[in-house]
Design an enzyme around this catalytic site. Structure first.
Site, PDB file in Angstrom:
ATOM      1  N   TYR A 105       2.062   0.874  -1.984  1.00 41.69           N
ATOM      2  CA  TYR A 105       2.230  -0.564  -1.779  1.00 41.69           C
ATOM      3  C   TYR A 105       3.607  -0.862  -1.192  1.00 41.69           C
ATOM      4  O   TYR A 105       3.737  -1.550  -0.169  1.00 41.69           O
ATOM      5  CB  TYR A 105       2.046  -1.300  -3.101  1.00 41.69           C
TER       6      TYR A 105
ATOM      7  N   THR B 231       8.242  -7.537  -0.711  1.00 42.60           N
ATOM      8  CA  THR B 231       8.299  -7.218  -2.134  1.00 42.60           C
ATOM      9  C   THR B 231       9.546  -6.427  -2.504  1.00 42.60           C
ATOM     10  O   THR B 231      10.085  -5.667  -1.678  1.00 42.60           O
ATOM     11  CB  THR B 231       7.059  -6.389  -2.529  1.00 42.60           C
TER      12      THR B 231
END
Length: 326
Positions: free
Chosen positions: A142, A117
């Site tokens: 995250y 990501t």
């Protein structure tokens, strides 16, 4: 090749599975269905229900199906949720990668494509596009869970020869061109999904979270990539690994961004619906701007985007939302 797709019942995983299948690969989907959907997996693809932290089941699945490569999607991915549930994110995302690498090492699988990501970059303050050499400074659990996973994968390549293409996604959106697949997730946090739900009447209104960011109109700017183009990157990454190339890290985006307000305006334009939009305070963990340099995807993998249009992305998402009655 014979390919294991972990998290293949999810949004991006199911689109990638479809493209791999259509490219002639033998695909096995491995998913615990905690956020994925069994009916997102196309007919003809073998399915194994399991959790990536179950090393024994992973090994059994890899061995019984003579797997040659793995595409690893299975992970938790909601930024705001990760702030309140850090242990669950490190356990699922980072420990899940350790489990997968252990299974690959024991079964001799040396080709892995990893779903990462842009959140690993954090709140980038510099102007211009973000390249893969940009320092990593994730600002939420995250992003940190994914950056830790990347480090594990690089160490496994050095120690065990398990070569990995790390794909750092920017903002993925849209639905398949044939209208048969799209984002099924309920209570989604992705802007295009939320806007499409508002446009078709599934939401009474939608919010803009933060209007005081240091951007042109005060709202967050993101690089939106169509899910079919992203799936194509995975197919190319597997081809790259099959030729014996070393692992590499690659951004997945188009190289230009749109603000939250711009996305909403385009969704209203393509649907003809002036849905209600309200302003709200910022969400924790949202960087002001994330826009990719896509040069490496082109030069290393030979990637040529086919769906680089915000109007197309928004229209495909809204059309899918109209058809999705389940």
């Amino acid at each position: 090749m014979k390919i294991l797709v972990t998290g293949g019942a999810g949004y991006i995983g199911s689109h990638t599975t479809n493209q791999l299948f259509c490219a002639g690969h033998e695909v096995v989907v491995f998913d615990n269905l905690s956020t994925g959907f069994r009916d997102a997996i196309r007919p003809g693809v073998k399915f194994v229900q399991g959790d990536v932290r179950d090393i024994d089941l992973l090994e059994k699945t890899i061995t019984e199906n003579a797997i040659q490569a793995v595409v690893h999607f299975a992970a938790k991915l909601i930024v705001s949720e990760s702030v309140g549930m850090p242990i669950e994110y490190y356990e699922n995302n980072t420990i899940g990668v350790i489990s997968l690498m252990s299974a690959c090492r024991r079964t001799g699988v040396n080709n892995v494509v990893f779903s990462s990501t842009a959140a690993v970059y954090g709140d980038v303050r510099q102007q211009g596009l973000i390249s893969e050499s940009q320092p990593n400074n994730p600002i939420n659990p995250y992003g940190r869970s994914k950056l830790m996973s990347e480090a594990i994968l690089r160490d496994c390549e050095a120690a065990y020869g398990i070569r990995t293409v790390v794909l750092r996604y920017f903002n993925v959106a849209g639905a398949s061109a044939d209208g048969l697949n799209g984002q099924r997730t309920k209570n989604a946090t992705h802007l295009v999904k939320i806007a499409s739900e508002a446009a078709v009447g599934k939401r009474r209104k939608m919010n803009i979270f933060g209007t005081d960011y240091p951007t042109a109109d005060g709202t967050c700017v993101r690089d939106y990539i169509h899910v079919e183009d992203l799936a194509d990157v995975h197919v190319l990454a597997l081809d790259y690994l099959s030729k014996g190339n070393k692992g590499v890290t690659i951004n997945c985006g188009y190289g230009h961004g749109y603000s939250v307000r711009e996305v909403i305006d385009v969704m209203k334009k393509v649907t003809g619906v002036d849905f209600v939009v309200e302003e709200a305070t910022r969400r924790v963990g949202d960087p002001a701007s994330l826009v990719a340099s896509s040069e490496k995807a082109s030069s290393v993998l030979g990637w040529k985007p086919q769906y680089d249009s915000l109007e197309l992305i928004c229209k495909s998402a809204a059309d899918w939302e109209k058809r999705m009655t389940f």
